[in-house]
Design a protein around this motif. Sequence first.
Motif, mmCIF file in Angstrom:
data_model
loop_
_atom_site.group_PDB
_atom_site.id
_atom_site.type_symbol
_atom_site.label_atom_id
_atom_site.label_comp_id
_atom_site.label_asym_id
_atom_site.label_seq_id
_atom_site.Cartn_x
_atom_site.Cartn_y
_atom_site.Cartn_z
ATOM 1 N N ILE A 1 40.958 37.191 26.854
ATOM 2 C CA ILE A 1 42.162 36.803 27.584
ATOM 3 C C ILE A 1 43.302 36.756 26.575
ATOM 4 O O ILE A 1 43.209 36.102 25.532
ATOM 5 N N THR A 2 44.391 37.462 26.870
ATOM 6 C CA THR A 2 45.543 37.519 25.976
ATOM 7 C C THR A 2 46.804 37.285 26.796
ATOM 8 O O THR A 2 47.028 37.976 27.784
ATOM 9 N N LYS A 3 47.607 36.296 26.397
ATOM 10 C CA LYS A 3 48.899 36.123 27.059
ATOM 11 C C LYS A 3 49.853 37.156 26.478
ATOM 12 O O LYS A 3 49.938 37.340 25.269
ATOM 13 N N GLY B 1 49.103 37.213 31.828
ATOM 14 C CA GLY B 1 47.880 37.200 31.029
ATOM 15 C C GLY B 1 47.064 38.444 31.301
ATOM 16 O O GLY B 1 46.877 38.828 32.452
ATOM 17 N N GLU B 2 46.607 39.077 30.239
ATOM 18 C CA GLU B 2 45.766 40.271 30.375
ATOM 19 C C GLU B 2 44.324 39.870 30.112
ATOM 20 O O GLU B 2 44.016 39.274 29.079
ATOM 21 N N MET B 3 43.457 40.173 31.055
ATOM 22 C CA MET B 3 42.047 39.790 30.948
ATOM 23 C C MET B 3 41.170 41.025 30.953
ATOM 24 O O MET B 3 41.318 41.896 31.801
ATOM 25 N N SER C 1 47.809 39.475 40.957
ATOM 26 C CA SER C 1 46.984 40.119 39.955
ATOM 27 C C SER C 1 47.029 41.616 40.184
ATOM 28 O O SER C 1 47.259 42.075 41.301
ATOM 29 N N ALA C 2 46.840 42.344 39.133
ATOM 30 C CA ALA C 2 46.826 43.800 39.217
ATOM 31 C C ALA C 2 45.863 44.333 38.156
ATOM 32 O O ALA C 2 45.540 43.633 37.200
ATOM 33 N N GLY D 1 42.634 43.278 33.771
ATOM 34 C CA GLY D 1 43.337 42.577 34.840
ATOM 35 C C GLY D 1 44.565 41.874 34.299
ATOM 36 O O GLY D 1 44.547 41.336 33.198
ATOM 37 N N MET D 2 45.649 41.898 35.078
ATOM 38 C CA MET D 2 46.869 41.173 34.715
ATOM 39 C C MET D 2 47.033 40.033 35.711
ATOM 40 O O MET D 2 47.151 40.264 36.913
#
Length: 171
Positions: free
Chosen positions: A80-82, A69-71, A25-26, A33-34
Amino acid sequence: SGYEALDGQMVDFSGVNGTWTNCGSAVTPWNTGMTSEEYEPIASDFNNVAGMSDYLGRDANPYDYGWLGEMAPPAVGDQITKRYALGRFSHENSWVAGDERTVYHGDDGSNVMLFRSVAAEAGDLSTATLYAGRITQMGGTGAEHYFQIEWVELGTATDADIEAAIRELDR
């Protein structure tokens, strides 16, 4: 910027048809968050996602898994978006560079790839061009090793176009 864990709770990924073996995660420069889906199921075999079908209560589509996924934290919408435009493979981690367009991400495993995605717009990863790194060892020994990376363009896509193609394969 960054996060400080004050409490914990389960994340509801049902809005993106679940998530698969998250690892790495980053935090992006815009403070989302990714998360990385690694060990994606073999997409040609819908039996590989039987457990996910049980979780969802309907047939799962193996092409839904293997993405970044971007949160967004609850303070900015609990979204949440893939990020389909960044490619489907066994993601290990990602890092968004300071230009807010370039994402470096690796494929988890041995003898795999290093990828780079370049978004069309800073701060928006929904449209991007994906590149694979062709790495050539140039020489040196020990601490003096050095190499060259040639970025090979694989294609440009949008999250919306890839998601629409995935939905066509739903059962």
